[in-house]
Design a protein around this motif. Structure first.
Motif, short mmCIF file in Angstrom:
data_model
loop_
_atom_site.label_atom_id
_atom_site.label_comp_id
_atom_site.label_asym_id
_atom_site.label_seq_id
_atom_site.Cartn_x
_atom_site.Cartn_y
_atom_site.Cartn_z
N GLY A 179 125.19 99.45 39.97
CA GLY A 179 125.09 99.79 38.55
C GLY A 179 123.79 100.44 38.13
N ALA A 180 122.78 100.47 39.01
CA ALA A 180 121.50 101.06 38.60
C ALA A 180 121.53 102.58 38.72
N THR A 181 120.53 103.25 38.15
CA THR A 181 120.36 104.69 38.34
C THR A 181 119.07 104.89 39.15
N PRO A 182 118.91 106.06 39.79
CA PRO A 182 117.64 106.30 40.51
C PRO A 182 116.43 106.14 39.59
N GLU A 183 116.58 106.59 38.33
CA GLU A 183 115.45 106.51 37.40
C GLU A 183 115.05 105.05 37.15
N GLN A 184 116.08 104.18 36.98
CA GLN A 184 115.77 102.76 36.71
C GLN A 184 115.04 102.12 37.88
N VAL A 185 115.53 102.38 39.08
CA VAL A 185 114.92 101.78 40.26
C VAL A 185 113.50 102.30 40.40
N ASP A 186 113.33 103.61 40.28
CA ASP A 186 112.00 104.21 40.44
C ASP A 186 111.03 103.69 39.38
N GLN A 187 111.53 103.56 38.14
CA GLN A 187 110.64 103.10 37.07
C GLN A 187 110.16 101.67 37.37
N GLU A 202 124.48 115.06 36.31
CA GLU A 202 125.48 115.13 37.40
C GLU A 202 125.43 113.91 38.29
N ILE A 203 124.22 113.39 38.51
CA ILE A 203 124.05 112.22 39.37
C ILE A 203 124.69 110.99 38.70
N ARG A 204 124.50 110.90 37.39
CA ARG A 204 125.15 109.77 36.68
C ARG A 204 126.65 109.84 36.85
N ASN A 205 127.22 111.05 36.66
CA ASN A 205 128.69 111.20 36.81
C ASN A 205 129.11 110.89 38.24
N PHE A 206 128.30 111.39 39.17
CA PHE A 206 128.59 111.18 40.59
C PHE A 206 128.64 109.68 40.90
N LEU A 207 127.66 108.93 40.37
CA LEU A 207 127.62 107.49 40.64
C LEU A 207 128.80 106.78 39.96
N GLU A 208 129.13 107.23 38.73
CA GLU A 208 130.26 106.59 38.02
C GLU A 208 131.56 106.83 38.78
#
Ligand code: NAI
Length: 706
Positions: free
Chosen positions: A482-490, A578-584
């Motif tokens: 459920g995380a995004t790259p931005e959340q993990v990196d932050q 696009e990455i968000r859509n890709f992950l969803e």
């Protein structure tokens, strides 16, 4: 600890004597207090000169004393009484004046050279050189040269000759002059209308540069106090800030990191050979095989240390491009230092026959076992029989490579980090047949080229990359969940990493890992390209990074990776819808219901998986102690220094708490075996959570039971 001598009739010369850097230990401080009082009482003495033995003024506080309760005279009143003394005091600074050493000098009335604070340094330095310059020096700890110190107004005189002699002459010339103008504590605060904005800008800068670290922020606050408050109040503020820092776990982590780094080079092998009972042969001439990313940096490091290098490539095109890159790096470096580039030390060639007289070779060809084996056996045909063969492999089996040579004792790993001429870490990997002399030679060479060397055993990925693999796994599992790259990196950046793990991936190129996974059989023709399996070679597997690479998203180099970049090669990472859509899409396809993932979970899963594997590495005897693992993470993987390292962090959080968390996450993810708490962690908890400094002896006892 402080020697008192009378010279030129009227000068008291006080020499700090505490090798190697004349640190201000309790005994040195006691010596200074006694000597100053003697000099002030002695009517024959008209001026006092301070210097350090062996041409090093003073390296600062004695860090060994930080962990226990302080004994001996405190620094602050000592410096005050020097400054208040009625005889001119001159600091003759040779070599270094760091931290407390500079503060001692600032307490003098005149300096003949200088450097850097918390015994009044944050209050006196701004009064001497102004707020902006003091902020820059105090928050970066940058060392300044004598000339720059003179320009900044930090010192009164710079001499090419004998600094102590010059200081004595200066002392004689100022006898009788009023001292109040030289007493920095009597100067008014250096308030200027723009002080607030200068301090705000410095605060924003240090927060950005040293994420999560308290000390640089406290430095700015102390300097702000120097601008706003009278000296006495400013000193109070400095003391409060120092107390807060001392009580914080960060100060302990920094001290731990300091000693871990200092001891890293003191290697030992399971057979009892160690740094102080093994002689290293000197390296005059070295070979570098492969002038790609790593070979170039390695060649540059060697040449800069005065070692002549024969660099070998396979074809003329690669050779020319390698030559151009190495030459340009050396030229840039020489220009910065105002010297001429040592290009005469370099030979470029397509033939191994040029390697007949080298003492050692470092192989840096593609990460391909068969290719490396071919290179190793070809090398044996041309090298002198006592020449060392080292491999820069990121994790291939050093024993398997050694087995194809005629000199197994002379084969070791020298694992550099990219860029090799910049990164400080060097893992020296000993195989089961490597000789102590070969290890000693690789470590000595590493030190000579300015690396922090950690000696480790042979296993897949050695220490750093073996742990990194599991950390990378956790980060992509978090995306699945459920995380995004931005959340993990932050979350990672707030913890203190200079860069989050997905940004690092984009920077180093996602195709690198893709190629390794293909070579290790994780990706192959059997994998369904539309719905790839999440279970491979008997383990949970996340195909997200492979799917990204299939789309040509290799990171910065293609302008798209986990983030979006304005153009290929540009560095500023932007969120990509696009990455968000890709992950969803991905989660929908696999029926994963995304959940909200907190920063705490990101840190726990990433940091504790690293520590857990670190415990397994200790169980296996691959690293000699937790400090070695921490040094590897501090210098090779961007682990924040104020958090000590993954093993220190686990000890600071508390081993029972780490064990509980790992048990919890393993219950939630039973298919991720690396989350299962290691036996050593369980045993240490059962032994009553001994402090990290005692783990080594526990590990020795426990190993026989495991
Ligand atoms: P690279 O692909 O940039 O360079 C490899 C070079 O080796 C190429 O220029 C190639 O022409 C040359 N080469 C291939 N076969 C050769 C032969 N028989 N004789 C002479 N030269 C030959 O690869 P990179 O990134 O420099 O990696 C080299 C090694 O360093 C690999 O084992 C890699 O795992 C390791 N390494 C890479 C790191 C990185 O971040 N790139 C970090 C640490 C280790």
């Amino acid at each position: 600890m402080a020697r008192y001598t009378r010279v030129k009739g009227s000068i008291a010369l006080i020499t700090l004597t505490n090798p190697p850097v004349n640190a201000l230990s309790a005994a040195v401080r006691r010596g200074i207090v006694e000597s100053v009082s003697r000099a002030l009482k002695d009517e024959q003495v008209k001026a006092v000169v301070f210097c350090g033995e062996n041409e090093k003024f003073c390296g600062g506080a004695d860090i060994k004393e930080f962990s226990g309760s302080m004994s001996g005279p405190p620094l602050v009143p000592m410096i005050h009484s020097m400054e208040a003394g009625e005889k001119p005091m001159v600091a003759a600074i040779e070599g270094v004046a760091l931290g407390g050493g500079l503060e001692l000098a600032l307490g003098c009335h005149y300096l003949t050279l200088g450097l850097l604070p918390a015994a009044g340094g944050t209050q006196r330095l701004p009064r001497l050189i102004g707020i902006p310059a003091a902020l820059e020096l105090i928050t970066t700890g940058r060392h300044v040269s004598a000339q720059e110190a003179l320009q900044l107004g930090m010192v009164d005189q710079v001499t090419e000759g004998n600094a102590v002699q010059a200081a004595m002459e200066l002392a004689l010339s100022v006898i009788g002059q009023p001292l109040n103008p030289c007493r920095l504590s009597l100067r008014a605060p250096v308030w200027a209308p723009d002080v607030d904005s200068v301090c705000d800008a410095a605060l924003a800068q240090v927060k950005q540069r040293s994420r999560g670290a308290m000390a640089p922020v406290a430095c700015v606050q102390a300097v702000r106090a120097a601008a706003m408050l009278p000296y006495g109040k400013g000193m109070e503020r400095e003391r409060q800030l120092m107390d807060t820092l001392f009580r914080s776990g960060q100060a302990r982590a920094m001290q731990y990191a300091f000693f871990a780094q200092r001891n890293a080079g003191k290697w030992s092998l399971p057979n009892g050979a160690q740094w102080n009972n093994t002689k290293a042969r000197d390296v005059q001439r070295a070979g570098v095989i492969g002038l790609g990313t790593m070979g170039q940096g390695i060649a540059v490091s060697l040449v800069k240390a005065g070692i002549s290098v024969v660099a070998i490539e396979t074809d003329i095109k690669q050779l020319e491009s390698g030559k151009k890159a190495v030459t340009a790096m050396l030229q840039r470096d020489a220009q910065r230092r105002g010297v001429s580039p040592p290009l005469h030390l370099l030979t470029f060639s397509l033939s191994f026959h040029q390697l007949g007289d080298v003492d050692l070779v470092i192989e840096a060809v593609f990460e391909d076992m068969n290719l490396k084996k071919r290179v190793f056996s070809d090398l044996c045909k041309v090298l002198r029989e006592n020449a060392l063969i080292c491999t820069n492999t990121s994790g291939l089996n050093v024993d398997e490579l050694a087995a194809v040579t005629d000199r197994q004792p002379l084969v070791v790993g020298m694992h550099f980090f990219a860029p090799a001429h910049v990164m400080k870490l060097l893992e020296v990997v000993y195989g089961s047949r490597s000789s102590p002399e070969a290890v000693a030679m690789a470590v000595a060479l590493g030190k000579r080229i300015g690396k922090v060397c950690v000696t480790v055993g042979n296993c897949s990925g050695f220490v750093g990359n073996r742990m990194l693999k599991l950390y990378l796994d956790q980060s992509v599992y978090l995306l699945e969940e459920g995380a995004t790259p931005e959340q993990v990196d932050q979350a990672l950046e707030e913890f203190g990493f200079a860069m989050g793990i997905f940004k690092v991936g984009d920077l180093s190129g996602l195709d690198v890992g893709w190629r390794v996974r293909k070579a290790s059989g994780l990706i192959g023709p059997d994998v369904d390209p539309v719905k790839p399996s999440r279970w491979r070679l008997g383990r949970r597997y996340c195909p997200l990074p492979d799917m990204l690479c299939q789309q040509g998203r290799f990171g910065q180099k293609t302008g798209r990776g986990w983030y979006l970049y304005d153009s290929p090669g540009s560095k500023e990472a932007k969120s990509d819808p696009e990455i968000r859509n890709f992950l969803e899409d991905y989660r929908r396809k696999y029926g994963i219901i995304p959940r909200r993932i907190t920063s705490q979970e990101v840190i726990e899963r990433c940091a504790f998986i690293l520590a857990n594997e670190g415990f397994r590495i200790l169980e296996d005897g691959i690293a000699a102690g937790p400090e070695d693992i921490d040094v590897i993470y501090l210098f090779g993987y961007g682990w924040p220094r104020h958090r000590g390292g993954p093993m220190f962090y686990a000890s600071q959080v508390g081993l029972s708490a780490v064990l509980e968390k790992l048990e919890h996450y393993h219950r939630v993810h039973p298919d991720v075996s690396s989350l299962e708490p290691s036996r050593l962690l369980r045993r240490l908890v059962a032994e009553g959570n001994p402090p990290i400094q005692q783990w080594k002896s526990h590990i020795k006892n426990l190993r026989s039971h495991l």
